[in-house]
Scaffold this active site. Sequence first.
Site, PDB file in Angstrom:
ATOM      1  N   ARG A 167       0.872  -1.175   0.000  1.00  0.00           N
ATOM      2  CA  ARG A 167       0.000   0.000   0.000  1.00  0.00           C
ATOM      3  C   ARG A 167       0.909   1.225   0.000  1.00  0.00           C
ATOM      4  O   ARG A 167       1.993   1.202   0.603  1.00  0.00           O
ATOM      5  CB  ARG A 167      -0.894   0.031   1.257  1.00  0.00           C
ATOM      6  N   GLU A 205      -4.584   7.386  -4.498  1.00  0.00           N
ATOM      7  CA  GLU A 205      -4.916   6.711  -5.756  1.00  0.00           C
ATOM      8  C   GLU A 205      -6.300   7.138  -6.205  1.00  0.00           C
ATOM      9  O   GLU A 205      -7.190   7.226  -5.354  1.00  0.00           O
ATOM     10  CB  GLU A 205      -4.867   5.189  -5.568  1.00  0.00           C
ATOM     11  N   HIS A 219      -2.181   0.435  -9.780  1.00  0.00           N
ATOM     12  CA  HIS A 219      -2.665  -0.569  -8.830  1.00  0.00           C
ATOM     13  C   HIS A 219      -3.291  -1.766  -9.570  1.00  0.00           C
ATOM     14  O   HIS A 219      -4.482  -2.023  -9.459  1.00  0.00           O
ATOM     15  CB  HIS A 219      -3.671   0.053  -7.853  1.00  0.00           C
TER      16      HIS A 219
HETATM   17  C1  DGY Z   1      -6.070  -6.343  -2.747  1.00  0.00           C
HETATM   18  O1  DGY Z   1      -6.752  -7.329  -3.037  1.00  0.00           O
HETATM   19  O2  DGY Z   1      -5.907  -5.972  -1.586  1.00  0.00           O
HETATM   20  C2  DGY Z   1      -5.477  -5.602  -3.883  1.00  0.00           C
HETATM   21  O3  DGY Z   1      -4.456  -4.738  -3.486  1.00  0.00           O
HETATM   22  C3  DGY Z   1      -6.558  -4.806  -4.570  1.00  0.00           C
HETATM   23  O4  DGY Z   1      -6.952  -3.774  -3.727  1.00  0.00           O
END
Ligand code: DGY
Length: 328
Positions: free
Chosen positions: A237, A266, A285
Amino acid sequence: MSKRILAYRRLDEQQLEQLRSRYHVDYFGKLSSADDPAFREALAEAHGLIGAGVNITPVLLDAAPKLEAIASISVGVDNYPVDELTRRGILLCNTPDVLTETTADTGFSLIMASARRVVELADFVKRGDWKASIGPEQFGSDVHGKTLGMVGFGRIGQAIARRGALGFGMQVLYSNASPKPEIERELGARRCEFDELLRESDFVCAIVPLTDETRRLIGAREFERMKESAIFINLSRGQVVDEPAMIDALKRGQIRAAGLDVFEKEPLPADSPLPQMANVVALPHIGSATHETRTAMAQRAVDNILLALDGKAPISPVNPEVRNETAT
Ligand code: DGY
């Protein structure tokens, strides 16, 4: 009275049908904001939520008095106040396992693209600048045989390390709260102190869940400890990194490059310098974003919400103590 499910992420027709055959479904395939009045109206009646990308706050929970269960279409649960959900007796489920290999593929493509400058040099060709043989100023660095430092060694971290060790002959270091003896044996991986990992690794790859302990785990101090030739990969993250400190380290040549799938905000704000930086590969992402895996994640969430609303044990609960079930 039939229960109601509020779905706020795209589901395919078959998955929607599976939900509709059991419950009333309010479907927002493309929700633009959790403030949408129709969404709020459906939330007030919902017994189950299925979706992703909405920050579920205590205020939203107050607006959902009938809520029994949430099935997130994600493995990360940083969008949910887990303790608060548990306190309210609301079951939360996520989608581990089905996205592990796909997300590891994304991680490895960031390693390769950053080291071999794939995006930068593909743009060079696209612009028509390839007029003579390239020289050392455009050379990249090797991936095979290098040291891969995994910050976090859960399922996805281990899958990236497996690619590195078995496919590219990399030495694997990892820092993780608990030792993982089985995969150490499989890959010859070694658990070490965080600072040693930063010092020794050619690739430092962050893949930890976002928690109070991991927020801004990597900042100026950590970039200072990395090699000048190090490449930093973030697949966890954006908030795990102090983004201004990372930008500074990249600009000053304190580290060589970064491959990033996640960001503090984001989508990336228009004034972020990151996409313009030649030594940065920035992706929107896409960790788990393949047709196959997103379908599998949505299906896992559908299965979870149906089991949860039936009073049965879902496949992957995050706070199973709500029902006194055993975690997977
Ligand atoms: C997750 O599944 O946590 C991915 O990062 C998509 O948000």
